[in-house]
Scaffold this motif. Structure first.
Motif, PDB file in Angstrom:
ATOM      1  N   ALA A  96       0.834  -1.202   0.000  1.00 44.98           N
ATOM      2  CA  ALA A  96       0.000   0.000   0.000  1.00 44.98           C
ATOM      3  C   ALA A  96       0.865   1.247   0.000  1.00 44.98           C
ATOM      4  CB  ALA A  96      -0.919  -0.015   1.219  1.00 44.98           C
ATOM      5  N   VAL A  97       1.932   1.248   0.793  1.00 40.06           N
ATOM      6  CA  VAL A  97       2.849   2.388   0.811  1.00 40.06           C
ATOM      7  C   VAL A  97       3.495   2.555  -0.558  1.00 40.06           C
ATOM      8  CG1 VAL A  97       4.946   3.323   1.818  1.00 40.06           C
ATOM      9  CG2 VAL A  97       3.272   2.168   3.276  1.00 40.06           C
ATOM     10  N   ARG A  98       3.934   1.448  -1.157  1.00 42.63           N
ATOM     11  CA  ARG A  98       4.592   1.525  -2.460  1.00 42.63           C
ATOM     12  C   ARG A  98       3.662   2.083  -3.530  1.00 42.63           C
ATOM     13  NH1 ARG A  98       4.940  -0.441  -7.179  1.00 42.63           N
ATOM     14  NH2 ARG A  98       3.120  -1.785  -6.844  1.00 42.63           N
ATOM     15  N   ARG A  99       2.411   1.613  -3.534  1.00 36.58           N
ATOM     16  CA  ARG A  99       1.466   2.071  -4.555  1.00 36.58           C
ATOM     17  C   ARG A  99       1.179   3.562  -4.419  1.00 36.58           C
ATOM     18  NH1 ARG A  99      -3.276  -2.406  -5.796  1.00 36.58           N
ATOM     19  NH2 ARG A  99      -1.905  -4.217  -6.061  1.00 36.58           N
ATOM     20  N   ILE A 100       0.935   4.010  -3.214  1.00 34.78           N
ATOM     21  CA  ILE A 100       0.592   5.422  -3.026  1.00 34.78           C
ATOM     22  C   ILE A 100       1.800   6.313  -3.291  1.00 34.78           C
ATOM     23  CG2 ILE A 100      -0.099   7.128  -1.299  1.00 34.78           C
ATOM     24  CD1 ILE A 100      -1.980   5.077  -0.136  1.00 34.78           C
ATOM     25  N   ALA A 101       2.988   5.895  -2.854  1.00 39.49           N
ATOM     26  CA  ALA A 101       4.192   6.700  -3.069  1.00 39.49           C
ATOM     27  C   ALA A 101       4.530   6.827  -4.547  1.00 39.49           C
ATOM     28  CB  ALA A 101       5.366   6.091  -2.309  1.00 39.49           C
ATOM     29  N   ALA A 102       4.118   5.848  -5.365  1.00 38.39           N
ATOM     30  CA  ALA A 102       4.429   5.880  -6.792  1.00 38.39           C
ATOM     31  C   ALA A 102       3.451   6.727  -7.592  1.00 38.39           C
ATOM     32  CB  ALA A 102       4.444   4.452  -7.340  1.00 38.39           C
ATOM     33  N   LEU A 103       2.355   7.175  -6.965  1.00 43.69           N
ATOM     34  CA  LEU A 103       1.349   7.952  -7.684  1.00 43.69           C
ATOM     35  C   LEU A 103       1.835   9.376  -7.951  1.00 43.69           C
ATOM     36  CD1 LEU A 103      -1.823   6.871  -5.686  1.00 43.69           C
ATOM     37  CD2 LEU A 103      -1.256   6.192  -8.026  1.00 43.69           C
ATOM     38  N   GLU A 104       1.495   9.883  -9.108  1.00 45.16           N
ATOM     39  CA  GLU A 104       1.817  11.276  -9.414  1.00 45.16           C
ATOM     40  C   GLU A 104       0.986  12.224  -8.564  1.00 45.16           C
ATOM     41  OE1 GLU A 104       1.821  14.304 -13.283  1.00 45.16           O
ATOM     42  OE2 GLU A 104       1.578  12.133 -13.551  1.00 45.16           O
ATOM     43  N   ASP A 105      -0.260  11.844  -8.301  1.00 44.38           N
ATOM     44  CA  ASP A 105      -1.151  12.649  -7.467  1.00 44.38           C
ATOM     45  C   ASP A 105      -1.912  11.715  -6.521  1.00 44.38           C
ATOM     46  OD1 ASP A 105      -2.816  14.455  -6.280  1.00 44.38           O
ATOM     47  OD2 ASP A 105      -3.946  14.978  -8.095  1.00 44.38           O
ATOM     48  N   PRO A 106      -1.447  11.531  -5.287  1.00 45.59           N
ATOM     49  CA  PRO A 106      -2.111  10.606  -4.353  1.00 45.59           C
ATOM     50  C   PRO A 106      -3.239  11.245  -3.556  1.00 45.59           C
ATOM     51  CG  PRO A 106      -0.085  11.394  -3.382  1.00 45.59           C
ATOM     52  CD  PRO A 106      -0.184  12.049  -4.745  1.00 45.59           C
ATOM     53  N   ARG A 107      -3.664  12.449  -3.912  1.00 49.52           N
ATOM     54  CA  ARG A 107      -4.748  13.088  -3.172  1.00 49.52           C
ATOM     55  C   ARG A 107      -6.044  12.287  -3.326  1.00 49.52           C
ATOM     56  NH1 ARG A 107      -5.018  18.975  -5.438  1.00 49.52           N
ATOM     57  NH2 ARG A 107      -4.791  17.727  -7.337  1.00 49.52           N
ATOM     58  N   GLY A 108      -6.720  12.100  -2.212  1.00 46.66           N
ATOM     59  CA  GLY A 108      -7.957  11.348  -2.222  1.00 46.66           C
ATOM     60  C   GLY A 108      -7.776   9.859  -2.002  1.00 46.66           C
ATOM     61  N   TRP A 109      -6.548   9.403  -1.881  1.00 46.94           N
ATOM     62  CA  TRP A 109      -6.308   7.995  -1.614  1.00 46.94           C
ATOM     63  C   TRP A 109      -6.351   7.739  -0.112  1.00 46.94           C
ATOM     64  CZ3 TRP A 109      -4.472   3.695  -4.802  1.00 46.94           C
ATOM     65  CH2 TRP A 109      -4.667   3.935  -6.165  1.00 46.94           C
ATOM     66  N   GLU A 110      -6.619   6.490   0.250  1.00 43.87           N
ATOM     67  CA  GLU A 110      -6.739   6.130   1.658  1.00 43.87           C
ATOM     68  C   GLU A 110      -6.328   4.681   1.858  1.00 43.87           C
ATOM     69  OE1 GLU A 110     -10.879   6.852   2.355  1.00 43.87           O
ATOM     70  OE2 GLU A 110     -11.527   4.981   1.403  1.00 43.87           O
ATOM     71  N   VAL A 111      -5.976   4.372   3.098  1.00 47.12           N
ATOM     72  CA  VAL A 111      -5.648   3.002   3.504  1.00 47.12           C
ATOM     73  C   VAL A 111      -6.571   2.640   4.660  1.00 47.12           C
ATOM     74  CG1 VAL A 111      -3.882   1.481   4.466  1.00 47.12           C
ATOM     75  CG2 VAL A 111      -3.255   3.187   2.740  1.00 47.12           C
ATOM     76  N   PHE A 112      -7.107   1.440   4.627  1.00 48.04           N
ATOM     77  CA  PHE A 112      -8.033   0.992   5.670  1.00 48.04           C
ATOM     78  C   PHE A 112      -7.491  -0.275   6.300  1.00 48.04           C
ATOM     79  CE2 PHE A 112     -11.808  -1.333   7.172  1.00 48.04           C
ATOM     80  CZ  PHE A 112     -12.372  -0.363   7.993  1.00 48.04           C
ATOM     81  N   VAL A 113      -7.254  -0.231   7.607  1.00 41.54           N
ATOM     82  CA  VAL A 113      -6.799  -1.394   8.358  1.00 41.54           C
ATOM     83  C   VAL A 113      -8.032  -2.071   8.948  1.00 41.54           C
ATOM     84  CG1 VAL A 113      -5.266  -2.221  10.183  1.00 41.54           C
ATOM     85  CG2 VAL A 113      -4.686  -0.136   8.912  1.00 41.54           C
TER      86      VAL A 113
END
Length: 267
Positions: A96-113
């Motif tokens: 999850a960290v890798r996917r979000i960090a690779a995004l050009e614009d991660p605004r609006g993304w979230e992680v749910f535990v």
């Protein structure tokens, strides 16, 4: 270990230090757990949800809870718009960290535990500036706000002035009562159904209304007018509404009777 930040009311900080973060939120599929976001090099992106969450109120402001999760902890990741479509992906915390960090614009993304956060996983709790992030949705600044019933926030800061400045053609704010009564009178006797339904639509947005001037519509020959009357007055606190709905519950048209039953079950 993957590091995430969870934003919550400052009033929860003592309990979180003592007992961890409760699984109080509902995620994709109704699962209970905790929303968070990876700690990125950008401070603004890491705390992007702060202003949006602050819109819904918090006691003492919001604090940032930093959490350490095992890399193989299963989480849900995706944009917030993916949640309602069931499109968020189940991956490991490190992925999850890798996917979000690779995004050009991660605004609006979230992680749910999908579980509570244990006290041993809470790294630290600190205050956070209350001005970081976006409101409503990313890139909302500079865009014309929508004042429809689904988008507006009842009781929000400046909500009334915004609705008055940008009235929605269907969702108001409604015209004054005297204007609506004049439209009902101008509709004639028994009255043009379209004009009466439109006036009743606006009356339905009020908490109280002139019930005595509208009760004659309970005998209007058009059943759609009588049904609209049900929806208009059902939520009013005006005396006499219960008796009127009781009369309409015996209406010969099944749609009118169903409307009355629906208003009773929703209360």
């Amino acid at each position: 270990m993957a590091i995430f930040v969870h934003l919550t009311s400052a009033a929860n900080a003592p309990r979180i230090r003592r007992s961890g973060v409760r699984a109080a939120s509902h995620g994709q599929g109704g699962t209970r757990g905790v929303y968070c976001f990876p700690v990125l090099p950008s401070y603004t992106l890491t705390h992007q949800w702060l202003r949006e969450l602050a819109r819904f109120g918090s006691r003492g402001g919001l604090v940032a809870v930093h959490m350490r999760l095992d890399d193989d902890q299963q989480v849900l990741v995706g944009r917030y718009t993916d949640r309602s479509r069931g499109a968020q992906a189940t991956v490991s915390a490190s992925e999850a960290v890798r996917r979000i960090a690779a995004l050009e614009d991660p605004r609006g993304w979230e992680v749910f535990v999908p579980r509570a956060i244990r006290p041993s996983e809470v790294h630290r709790v600190r205050t956070a500036p209350q001005v970081a992030g976006w409101r409503y949705l990313p890139d909302a600044h500079g865009a014309r706000p929508c004042t429809c019933f689904g988008c507006r926030v009842r009781g929000g800061y400046g909500a009334r002035r915004l609705r008055e400045r940008l009235p929605h053609p269907l969702d108001g704010p409604p015209p004054p009562t005297r204007v609506l009564l004049a439209r009902v009178a101008a509709a004639g006797d028994p009255g043009d159904p379209a004009a009466l339904r439109e006036a009743l639509h606006w009356f339905g947005m009020r908490r109280r209304g002139p019930l005595a001037q509208l009760t004659h519509l309970a005998t209007h020959p058009d059943p759609e007018v009588r049904e609209e009357l049900v929806w208009a007055v059902a939520a009013w606190s005006t005396p006499g509404v219960t008796a009127l709905l009781a009369d309409l519950a015996a209406d010969p048209d099944p749609d009118v009777r169903d409307a009355v039953e629906s208003t009773r079950t929703s209360q």
